[in-house]
Design a protein around this motif. Structure first.
Motif, mmCIF file in Angstrom:
data_model
loop_
_atom_site.group_PDB
_atom_site.id
_atom_site.type_symbol
_atom_site.label_atom_id
_atom_site.label_comp_id
_atom_site.label_asym_id
_atom_site.label_seq_id
_atom_site.Cartn_x
_atom_site.Cartn_y
_atom_site.Cartn_z
ATOM 1 N N MET A 189 0.843 -1.177 0.000
ATOM 2 C CA MET A 189 0.000 0.000 0.000
ATOM 3 C C MET A 189 0.891 1.245 0.000
ATOM 4 O O MET A 189 1.867 1.318 0.725
ATOM 5 N N PHE A 190 0.508 2.207 -0.820
ATOM 6 C CA PHE A 190 1.262 3.448 -0.921
ATOM 7 C C PHE A 190 0.581 4.552 -0.118
ATOM 8 O O PHE A 190 -0.639 4.652 -0.103
ATOM 9 N N PHE A 191 1.397 5.347 0.540
ATOM 10 C CA PHE A 191 0.919 6.483 1.315
ATOM 11 C C PHE A 191 1.437 7.755 0.672
ATOM 12 O O PHE A 191 2.580 7.807 0.223
ATOM 13 N N VAL A 192 0.611 8.765 0.650
ATOM 14 C CA VAL A 192 1.011 10.057 0.107
ATOM 15 C C VAL A 192 1.590 10.881 1.248
ATOM 16 O O VAL A 192 0.972 11.007 2.306
ATOM 17 N N ARG A 193 2.782 11.416 1.012
ATOM 18 C CA ARG A 193 3.445 12.248 2.014
ATOM 19 C C ARG A 193 4.190 13.371 1.308
ATOM 20 O O ARG A 193 4.409 13.322 0.099
ATOM 21 N N THR A 194 4.575 14.357 2.076
ATOM 22 C CA THR A 194 5.378 15.449 1.547
ATOM 23 C C THR A 194 6.763 14.919 1.190
ATOM 24 O O THR A 194 7.365 14.160 1.953
ATOM 25 N N ALA A 195 7.249 15.307 0.038
ATOM 26 C CA ALA A 195 8.575 14.891 -0.416
ATOM 27 C C ALA A 195 9.648 15.563 0.426
ATOM 28 O O ALA A 195 9.435 16.625 1.020
ATOM 29 N N SER A 196 10.835 14.941 0.446
ATOM 30 C CA SER A 196 11.984 15.514 1.147
ATOM 31 C C SER A 196 13.206 15.425 0.241
ATOM 32 O O SER A 196 13.185 14.782 -0.812
ATOM 33 N N GLU A 197 14.256 16.055 0.686
ATOM 34 C CA GLU A 197 15.523 16.062 -0.055
ATOM 35 C C GLU A 197 15.974 14.637 -0.395
ATOM 36 O O GLU A 197 16.464 14.378 -1.486
ATOM 37 N N ARG A 198 15.784 13.704 0.526
ATOM 38 C CA ARG A 198 16.254 12.336 0.290
ATOM 39 C C ARG A 198 15.484 11.616 -0.822
ATOM 40 O O ARG A 198 15.922 10.576 -1.308
ATOM 41 N N ASP A 199 14.346 12.155 -1.243
ATOM 42 C CA ASP A 199 13.535 11.544 -2.307
ATOM 43 C C ASP A 199 13.939 11.985 -3.710
ATOM 44 O O ASP A 199 13.496 11.381 -4.693
ATOM 45 N N LEU A 200 14.734 13.023 -3.832
ATOM 46 C CA LEU A 200 14.899 13.679 -5.131
ATOM 47 C C LEU A 200 15.508 12.793 -6.211
ATOM 48 O O LEU A 200 15.058 12.834 -7.361
ATOM 49 N N GLU A 201 16.483 11.981 -5.892
ATOM 50 C CA GLU A 201 17.061 11.074 -6.908
ATOM 51 C C GLU A 201 16.021 10.078 -7.405
ATOM 52 O O GLU A 201 15.925 9.814 -8.608
ATOM 53 N N LYS A 202 15.244 9.513 -6.488
ATOM 54 C CA LYS A 202 14.205 8.556 -6.882
ATOM 55 C C LYS A 202 13.110 9.238 -7.698
ATOM 56 O O LYS A 202 12.595 8.662 -8.651
ATOM 57 N N LEU A 210 14.306 19.853 -9.229
ATOM 58 C CA LEU A 210 13.395 19.289 -8.227
ATOM 59 C C LEU A 210 13.615 19.927 -6.859
ATOM 60 O O LEU A 210 12.661 20.207 -6.135
ATOM 61 N N ARG A 211 14.870 20.177 -6.515
ATOM 62 C CA ARG A 211 15.181 20.820 -5.233
ATOM 63 C C ARG A 211 14.552 22.216 -5.173
ATOM 64 O O ARG A 211 14.011 22.621 -4.139
ATOM 65 N N ALA A 212 14.594 22.938 -6.286
ATOM 66 C CA ALA A 212 13.979 24.269 -6.326
ATOM 67 C C ALA A 212 12.479 24.170 -6.085
ATOM 68 O O ALA A 212 11.898 25.014 -5.385
ATOM 69 N N ARG A 213 11.832 23.140 -6.618
ATOM 70 C CA ARG A 213 10.396 22.950 -6.368
ATOM 71 C C ARG A 213 10.147 22.625 -4.903
ATOM 72 O O ARG A 213 9.208 23.125 -4.302
ATOM 73 N N LEU A 214 11.003 21.787 -4.355
ATOM 74 C CA LEU A 214 10.871 21.389 -2.957
ATOM 75 C C LEU A 214 10.961 22.604 -2.032
ATOM 76 O O LEU A 214 10.283 22.659 -1.006
ATOM 77 N N GLN A 215 11.754 23.585 -2.408
ATOM 78 C CA GLN A 215 11.974 24.764 -1.570
ATOM 79 C C GLN A 215 11.028 25.920 -1.882
ATOM 80 O O GLN A 215 11.036 26.928 -1.174
ATOM 81 N N LYS A 216 10.208 25.787 -2.895
ATOM 82 C CA LYS A 216 9.320 26.873 -3.313
ATOM 83 C C LYS A 216 8.259 27.159 -2.245
ATOM 84 O O LYS A 216 7.680 26.256 -1.672
ATOM 85 N N LYS A 217 8.018 28.429 -2.006
ATOM 86 C CA LYS A 217 6.970 28.867 -1.072
ATOM 87 C C LYS A 217 5.606 28.717 -1.740
ATOM 88 O O LYS A 217 5.488 28.773 -2.963
ATOM 89 N N ASN A 218 4.571 28.555 -0.934
ATOM 90 C CA ASN A 218 3.193 28.406 -1.432
ATOM 91 C C ASN A 218 3.074 27.269 -2.435
ATOM 92 O O ASN A 218 2.418 27.395 -3.472
ATOM 93 N N ALA A 219 3.724 26.155 -2.115
ATOM 94 C CA ALA A 219 3.732 24.995 -3.000
ATOM 95 C C ALA A 219 3.671 23.720 -2.169
ATOM 96 O O ALA A 219 3.952 23.730 -0.963
ATOM 97 N N GLU A 220 3.316 22.644 -2.828
ATOM 98 C CA GLU A 220 3.307 21.331 -2.182
ATOM 99 C C GLU A 220 3.878 20.309 -3.159
ATOM 100 O O GLU A 220 3.491 20.249 -4.320
ATOM 101 N N PHE A 221 4.822 19.505 -2.660
ATOM 102 C CA PHE A 221 5.508 18.478 -3.437
ATOM 103 C C PHE A 221 5.259 17.175 -2.685
ATOM 104 O O PHE A 221 5.701 17.018 -1.547
ATOM 105 N N VAL A 222 4.537 16.236 -3.298
ATOM 106 C CA VAL A 222 4.190 14.982 -2.626
ATOM 107 C C VAL A 222 4.737 13.787 -3.398
ATOM 108 O O VAL A 222 5.004 13.868 -4.598
ATOM 109 N N VAL A 223 4.890 12.690 -2.668
ATOM 110 C CA VAL A 223 5.254 11.409 -3.265
ATOM 111 C C VAL A 223 4.322 10.338 -2.721
ATOM 112 O O VAL A 223 3.776 10.474 -1.626
ATOM 113 N N ALA A 224 4.171 9.276 -3.499
ATOM 114 C CA ALA A 224 3.456 8.073 -3.052
ATOM 115 C C ALA A 224 4.529 7.040 -2.723
ATOM 116 O O ALA A 224 5.300 6.633 -3.602
ATOM 117 N N ASP A 225 4.587 6.637 -1.476
ATOM 118 C CA ASP A 225 5.692 5.836 -0.950
ATOM 119 C C ASP A 225 5.128 4.639 -0.195
ATOM 120 O O ASP A 225 4.182 4.783 0.576
#
Length: 166
Positions: free
Chosen positions: A1-14, A49-64
């Protein structure tokens, strides 16, 4: 089962690898391998991707699921359109498509912007699976653009919009 969560720096390569695979599976037949390589190198680099992760008024999610990332989504409030959130990316690895992962990420992104009253996106007119997905989620066509993503892409796109119910 996949859960949606906020992305982090450690996710960027994947996430980068997911985007490259998904883009080739989706767009090679429309644009050719070389153009997809160039676009993914520019738009989906770890730095981009890092720039998106750091953008204000934004949300970056992954299914993990704890072992792998099956999907990613990125949305941000528009800098030019009041009360409008732009869905920039919503991608699921081909082997995990049609399992509700895109739906779950979209549902999460839809709720992250309480001040927005509409969501807008650009989609390749020939990408019938994406068009069907977005139409099933309440989007309708409001225009076109000759340059999806940036002013130099040369990729035409439909502009879709959905009113958000609050």
């Amino acid at each position: 089962m996949f859960f949606v969560r906020t992305a982090s720096e450690r996710d960027l390569e994947k996430v980068r690898a997911l985007l490259v695979e998904t883009w080739h599976a989706t767009y090679d037949s429309f644009y050719g391998v070389d153009k997809v390589d160039k676009l993914t190198a520019r738009w989906h680099s770890v730095d981009a991707l890092r720039a998106r992760l750091q953008k204000k008024n934004a949300e970056f999610v992954v299914a993990d699921n704890g072992r792998e990332i099956a999907g990613m989504g990125f949305a941000a409030m528009s800098d030019t359109r009041p009360k409008t959130v732009i869905l920039h990316q919503l991608y699921v690895l081909p082997k995990f498509q049609r399992q509700g992962i895109g739906r779950d990420m979209f549902a999460e992104l839809e709720t992250c912007f309480p001040d927005a009253d509409r969501m807008r996106l650009e989609v390749e007119p020939e990408n019938l699976h994406a068009l069907a997905f977005y139409r099933a989620h309440g989007f309708s066509e409001v225009g076109t653009t000759p340059n999806c993503g940036d002013e130099q892409s040369g990729i035409p796109a439909l502009i879709l919009e959905k009113h958000l119910v609050r």
